[in-house]
Design a protein around this motif. Structure first.
Motif, mmCIF file in Angstrom:
data_model
loop_
_atom_site.group_PDB
_atom_site.id
_atom_site.type_symbol
_atom_site.label_atom_id
_atom_site.label_comp_id
_atom_site.label_asym_id
_atom_site.label_seq_id
_atom_site.Cartn_x
_atom_site.Cartn_y
_atom_site.Cartn_z
ATOM 1 N N LEU A 1 4.838 5.385 -6.761
ATOM 2 C CA LEU A 1 3.548 6.019 -7.045
ATOM 3 C C LEU A 1 3.597 6.938 -8.259
ATOM 4 O O LEU A 1 2.684 6.940 -9.092
ATOM 5 C CB LEU A 1 3.081 6.818 -5.826
ATOM 6 C CG LEU A 1 2.643 5.995 -4.607
ATOM 7 C CD1 LEU A 1 2.451 6.898 -3.399
ATOM 8 C CD2 LEU A 1 1.360 5.233 -4.898
ATOM 9 N N ASP A 2 4.666 7.734 -8.384
ATOM 10 C CA ASP A 2 4.740 8.765 -9.423
ATOM 11 C C ASP A 2 5.802 8.499 -10.474
ATOM 12 O O ASP A 2 5.935 9.289 -11.416
ATOM 13 C CB ASP A 2 4.999 10.132 -8.773
ATOM 14 C CG ASP A 2 3.905 10.514 -7.791
ATOM 15 O OD1 ASP A 2 2.748 10.126 -8.024
ATOM 16 O OD2 ASP A 2 4.210 11.183 -6.784
ATOM 17 N N HIS B 1 0.868 -1.180 0.000
ATOM 18 C CA HIS B 1 0.000 0.000 0.000
ATOM 19 C C HIS B 1 0.911 1.238 0.000
ATOM 20 O O HIS B 1 1.125 1.882 1.032
ATOM 21 C CB HIS B 1 -0.895 -0.034 1.237
ATOM 22 C CG HIS B 1 -2.114 0.820 1.140
ATOM 23 N ND1 HIS B 1 -2.108 2.084 0.590
ATOM 24 C CD2 HIS B 1 -3.405 0.608 1.527
ATOM 25 C CE1 HIS B 1 -3.306 2.610 0.639
ATOM 26 N NE2 HIS B 1 -4.125 1.729 1.209
ATOM 27 N N TRP B 2 1.420 1.605 -1.191
ATOM 28 C CA TRP B 2 2.426 2.656 -1.287
ATOM 29 C C TRP B 2 1.886 4.026 -0.894
ATOM 30 O O TRP B 2 2.627 4.856 -0.356
ATOM 31 C CB TRP B 2 3.028 2.697 -2.682
ATOM 32 C CG TRP B 2 3.957 1.556 -2.936
ATOM 33 C CD1 TRP B 2 3.754 0.467 -3.722
ATOM 34 C CD2 TRP B 2 5.258 1.378 -2.345
ATOM 35 N NE1 TRP B 2 4.845 -0.387 -3.671
ATOM 36 C CE2 TRP B 2 5.778 0.147 -2.833
ATOM 37 C CE3 TRP B 2 6.032 2.128 -1.464
ATOM 38 C CZ2 TRP B 2 7.035 -0.335 -2.467
ATOM 39 C CZ3 TRP B 2 7.280 1.655 -1.093
ATOM 40 C CH2 TRP B 2 7.765 0.434 -1.599
ATOM 41 N N SER B 3 0.621 4.287 -1.159
ATOM 42 C CA SER B 3 0.076 5.588 -0.771
ATOM 43 C C SER B 3 0.068 5.734 0.749
ATOM 44 O O SER B 3 0.295 6.824 1.287
ATOM 45 C CB SER B 3 -1.338 5.764 -1.339
ATOM 46 O OG SER B 3 -2.202 4.739 -0.864
ATOM 47 N N GLN B 4 -0.155 4.626 1.457
ATOM 48 C CA GLN B 4 -0.106 4.661 2.920
ATOM 49 C C GLN B 4 1.327 4.868 3.400
ATOM 50 O O GLN B 4 1.572 5.622 4.349
ATOM 51 C CB GLN B 4 -0.680 3.362 3.489
ATOM 52 C CG GLN B 4 -0.908 3.388 4.983
ATOM 53 C CD GLN B 4 -1.600 2.133 5.483
ATOM 54 O OE1 GLN B 4 -1.890 1.221 4.709
ATOM 55 N NE2 GLN B 4 -1.865 2.069 6.778
#
Length: 413
Positions: free
Chosen positions: A345-346, A314-317
């Motif tokens: 993510l980016d 869960h990279w956003s977390q």
């Protein structure tokens, strides 16, 4: 038992018993210099005698007894006439024992002595690594990126200051513990990190004795301060990191990155305990108790160890937790680690721009160049990636990490 087995037994005894021997002698003789020198002499004697006599059934007891005799010999050699009463008191140890704290442990007393606030933070770390961790002066000097002679002087001055200031050899009182514990946690974290990824090229890449000792002492401190969130956070961070130890180095001695590790080889019991501690701290945060640095780092590790596969992370977390951590601890190393999450993510190009802004602060740090090398490789910039790998290999001291970086570099077109 052949010579190889004896050498392994001596190495194992040094990892397991050094701190016990030093702490026991410090309690008995009240002098870190005497304790350290006598412990070193005891291990030197073991190197001479164990190949011929065999490894004793209880190596720790043998080493402590031998070191005690060495200490008494030194006291007698250095004795002066007006010190005869002091000599007799130290040799025969007839004084009643001092009152003990909530936990009676020689090594815990030793670490609070080494971490006394009268000493500078770097001195506390160095002294603890030497006296509690058993690292050599060259190993500690490499960890601090200083000359060996400078580190030797730093440790010598620290021991002299403890003696001159009569810094007590005891666990602080309940009233003093909260103010003292943050410095101890910082030291334990550095001790753990030296075991997690050893800095020296002439030692094992992973030093389980150091990580195990750091965890053991952190457990003791948690027993003293069960409501302290940062103690729980540090323990959770150590457990979740230690859980991956057996999967971190390949059979060929090469570091295995998180993405390539066999997650089935991770220690499920340590992960479960670490996750439980993180959940406890998350509940406290929900109740309005702001988490500290170690608690956030533990939460990041909990996200990683919750994923069954790297692709499930869960990279956003992870990034949200790093954003929280950067506000609390705006260090360049935290920013570097945050950039790794940004890459997931980016994309590597965005992450590389963030990493390059750290050059003036991290130019001498091997992980900075290793991160750049990976981000450049992912963008197809092979020549620039190779140069970054070369710099990372030059700066890295850990043999397993060097082997991994070398293979990655050699895979480039």
């Amino acid at each position: 038992m052949n010579d190889v087995d004896v050498r392994e037994a001596i190495t194992r005894a040094h990892h397991d018993e050094w701190a016990r021997v030093v702490a026991s002698l410090t309690r008995r003789f009240g002098d870190l210099d005497i304790a350290e020198e006598a412990a070193a002499e005891a291990f030197a004697t073991a190197i001479q005698r164990w190949p011929a006599d065999g490894v004793p059934p209880n190596p720790g007891a043998w080493l402590t007894t031998t070191a005690g005799r060495k200490a008494i010999d030194r006291i007698r050699r250095e004795n002066k006439r007006d010190d005869k009463h002091k000599e007799a008191r130290m040799v025969y140890d007839d004084d009643p024992p001092e009152p003990v704290g909530a936990i009676d442990d020689d090594r815990l007393r030793l670490i609070f002595t080494c971490c006394h606030p009268a000493l500078a933070m770097q001195t506390r770390v160095a002294l603890t690594l030497r006296m509690v961790g058993g690292l050599t002066v060259p190993e500690i000097a490499r960890a601090f990126l200083v000359q060996e002679t400078a580190m030797e002087r730093r440790i010598t001055r620290a021991k002299a200051k403890i003696k001159a200031a009569r810094i007590p050899y005891r666990v602080p009182s309940v009233e003093d513990l909260p103010a003292r514990v943050s410095g101890v946690l910082a030291v334990l974290y550095l001790v753990f990190n030296e075991g997690y990824l050893a800095t020296g090229p002439d030692t094992d890449p992973l030093r389980h004795g150091l990580t195990a000792e750091a965890i053991r002492l952190t457990r003791l401190i948690r027993a003293l301060l069960p409501a302290d969130g940062e103690v729980a956070g540090l323990l959770a961070l150590m457990l979740l990191t230690e859980a991956r130890r057996t999967a971190r180095v390949s059979a060929g001695g090469e570091l295995v990155p998180l993405a390539e590790q066999d997650r089935g080889a991770w220690d499920a019991a340590l992960i479960a305990e670490g996750h439980r501690l993180v959940r406890e701290r998350l509940a406290a945060a929900a109740a309005g108790v702001a988490p500290g640095r170690y608690q956030i780092l533990a939460a990041i590790n909990a996200v990683h160890t919750s994923a069954r596969d790297m692709r499930d992370t869960h990279w956003s977390q992870v990034l949200a937790l790093y954003d929280q951590l950067v506000r609390l601890d705006p260090s360049p190393i935290i920013a570097l680690n945050r950039a790794i999450a940004v890459a997931e993510l980016d994309g590597p190009q965005v992450a590389l721009a963030a990493v390059d802004r750290l050059e003036d602060k991290l130019a001498g740090y091997h992980a900075y160049h290793a991160t750049r090398a990976d981000l450049l490789r992912r963008q197809g910039h092979s020549q620039q990636s190779r140069a970054a790998y070369d710099k990372a290999i030059e700066l890295a001291g850990n043999t397993a990490e060097t082997a991994y970086l070398t293979r990655r570099r050699d895979q480039l077109r």
